[in-house]
Write a protein that holds these residues in place. Structure first.
Motif, PDB file in Angstrom:
ATOM      1  N   SER A 162       3.135  14.938 -14.812  1.00 45.80           N
ATOM      2  CA  SER A 162       3.661  13.571 -14.912  1.00 45.80           C
ATOM      3  C   SER A 162       4.227  13.102 -13.579  1.00 45.80           C
ATOM      4  N   VAL A 163       4.919  14.001 -12.886  1.00 48.55           N
ATOM      5  CA  VAL A 163       5.467  13.649 -11.568  1.00 48.55           C
ATOM      6  C   VAL A 163       4.340  13.318 -10.594  1.00 48.55           C
ATOM      7  N   ILE A 165       1.335  12.221 -11.345  1.00 51.65           N
ATOM      8  CA  ILE A 165       0.746  10.944 -11.755  1.00 51.65           C
ATOM      9  C   ILE A 165       1.602   9.771 -11.278  1.00 51.65           C
ATOM     10  N   ILE A 166       2.924   9.915 -11.369  1.00 51.82           N
ATOM     11  CA  ILE A 166       3.833   8.862 -10.893  1.00 51.82           C
ATOM     12  C   ILE A 166       3.686   8.668  -9.382  1.00 51.82           C
ATOM     13  N   LEU A 167       3.608   9.778  -8.642  1.00 48.99           N
ATOM     14  CA  LEU A 167       3.419   9.687  -7.197  1.00 48.99           C
ATOM     15  C   LEU A 167       2.087   9.017  -6.858  1.00 48.99           C
ATOM     16  N   GLU A 168       1.060   9.338  -7.627  1.00 51.76           N
ATOM     17  CA  GLU A 168      -0.245   8.699  -7.423  1.00 51.76           C
ATOM     18  C   GLU A 168      -0.139   7.202  -7.674  1.00 51.76           C
ATOM     19  N   ALA A 169       0.565   6.805  -8.728  1.00 53.27           N
ATOM     20  CA  ALA A 169       0.714   5.386  -9.059  1.00 53.27           C
ATOM     21  C   ALA A 169       1.468   4.651  -7.954  1.00 53.27           C
ATOM     22  N   VAL A 170       2.462   5.311  -7.346  1.00 53.55           N
ATOM     23  CA  VAL A 170       3.213   4.699  -6.246  1.00 53.55           C
ATOM     24  C   VAL A 170       2.289   4.391  -5.070  1.00 53.55           C
ATOM     25  N   ILE A 175      -3.747   5.076 -12.920  1.00 53.12           N
ATOM     26  CA  ILE A 175      -3.208   6.171 -13.740  1.00 53.12           C
ATOM     27  C   ILE A 175      -4.327   6.898 -14.476  1.00 53.12           C
ATOM     28  N   SER A 178      -5.962   9.249 -12.128  1.00 54.82           N
ATOM     29  CA  SER A 178      -5.104  10.411 -11.850  1.00 54.82           C
ATOM     30  C   SER A 178      -5.167  11.426 -12.980  1.00 54.82           C
ATOM     31  N   GLU A 381       0.397  16.209  -2.331  1.00 50.80           N
ATOM     32  CA  GLU A 381       0.455  16.313  -3.789  1.00 50.80           C
ATOM     33  C   GLU A 381      -0.292  17.538  -4.296  1.00 50.80           C
TER      34      GLU A 381
END
Length: 411
Positions: A162-163, A165-170, A175, A178, A381
């Protein structure tokens, strides 16, 4: 039985180190594509090949036009031509064809060191006490215990994913994309190198696994022998171990690494550093010493301090010193120490990342340094993901071994 456990652990450890060494093997590779048109396209899926980038550098490429004219390329990509030609697109470089074995090697190394520590302690107890070394413990269901540990493993991996995926979204990545990449164990493509991040991770993990395996095995296998020599009356070793802890804490691996580079590479010029260009063993010596030297003192001293403290309730029972030390204290200490082996393994991995970056050893530590230097978030990542996976999985394996060795924890 004790010798069997020890031999089994040595087989696991040796197999892990051998597999790790095999996964670092490189060989020349040549990919070819051809066609006719005004655009020359590189061979399909060349980005997914296990290129030995950190060790041998980027592959080179050239185009042959109409069978006579050769054009060397500065980078690998589709090349527009000024007219239609029959072309041959060639990519040459070095690959690590067995790099996919590196996770298996690292797993066997951890299993070998964890079981080896227990096997050595059991052997020492048997040699000292004979039949008195046998003990009995009642536990609960190992099946339920493993299921609980597995559930914790899945939850931890879900949080880490989840972390990521959040970094990818940033960074603007979809999503859905990812999640798809994580489900297929694909981390996309490196911005700096232009090849698969998974390929970079596997090829660098091979070198990390080899260095970790040798350093951690030396630490775990030699520590019990040093401790036994100390408690059996060797005042020299006892004094040395107690001071070695402070030396190890004061001189961290990265400090020792810098000192070794200056002494043996810059001043004496007898040992090389960087990516191996010749015999691997010469490039392995300095990073290995940097990791091994501080950790064996710290690890052995942890055991020694615990062994030297005899609980008063055991003394009141009138047991002999041998039974107190070799069965009760050493036996309980083994389980406690085994539960912290995964933590020691993680500590060495963290130290190794710094050492690899300093020596430019082509492992995960050097890879994440490159990712940071070139702002390649995919590499960063990917390294963080594989590091977290190693930490979580090693804790899971240690808990399972812990439950098998000491059934009391399963209750």
């Amino acid at each position: 039985m004790k010798i069997g456990i020890l031999l089994f652990s040595i087989i696991l450890l040796s197999s892990g180190i051998i597999i790790s060494a095999v996964s670092t093997i490189t060989k020349q590779c040549e990919l070819v594509s051809y066609g006719y048109g005004s655009v020359a396209n590189p061979p399909q899926y060349w980005r997914e090949e296990l290129w030995s980038i950190l060790n041998k550098g980027m592959p080179s490429a050239y185009i042959i036009l109409n069978g006579t004219r050769t054009v060397n390329l500065s980078n690998i990509s589709s090349v527009p031509l000024n007219s239609s030609y029959f072309y041959v697109y060639v990519i040459k470089g070095y690959i690590q064809p067995y790099a996919y074995l590196s996770p298996i090697g690292l797993l066997l190394i951890f299993l070998g060191t964890a079981t080896g520590f227990r096997g050595m302690i059991l052997l020492i107890q048997e040699r000292a006490l004979g039949e008195l070394s046998k003990g009995y413990a009642v536990g609960g269901s190992i099946y339920k215990y493993v299921i609980k540990r597995l559930a914790s493993f899945v939850i931890s991996m879900t949080i880490v994913s989840s972390v990521v995926i959040i970094l990818e979204a940033v960074h603007g990545v979809c999503i859905t994309k990812s999640i798809s990449e994580l489900m297929t164990f694909s981390m996309g493509y490196s911005r700096h190198y232009g090849i698969s991040v998974t390929s970079l991770l596997l090829t660098s993990l091979a070198f990390t696994s080899l260095l970790t395996g040798i350093a951690f095995a030396l630490t775990v296998y030699l520590s019990p022998f040093l401790v036994m020599k100390a408690i059996l009356g060797s005042s020299l070793i006892n004094s040395l171990l107690r001071r070695w802890k402070y030396i190890g804490n004061a001189l961290a691996s990265w400090v020792i690494a810098i000192g070794l580079i200056y002494l043996f590479h810059v001043y004496l010029n007898v040992l090389p550093i960087g990516s191996p260009r010749g015999h691997l063993i010469y490039y392995l010596i300095l990073p290995l010493v940097s990791l091994f030297f501080p950790f064996i003192g710290i690890f052995a001293n942890r055991i020694l301090l615990s062994v030297s403290k005899v609980p008063q309730e055991l003394v009141a029972k009138g047991l002999s010193r041998d039974v107190l030390v070799f069965r009760h204290i050493l036996g309980n200490l083994t389980v406690v120490t085994l539960s912290s082996i995964s933590a020691a393994f993680v500590e060495m991995l963290i130290a190794e990342f710094l050492v690899e970056a300093i020596f430019e050893w082509p492992g995960l530590g050097y890879l994440i340094r490159i990712g940071v230097d070139y702002d390649d978030f995919k590499i960063v990542e990917g390294v963080l993901m594989i590091y977290s996976s190693i930490v979580i999985f090693s804790n899971f394996i240690a808990d399972v071994i812990y439950g098998i060795i000491d059934p009391r924890v399963t209750r």
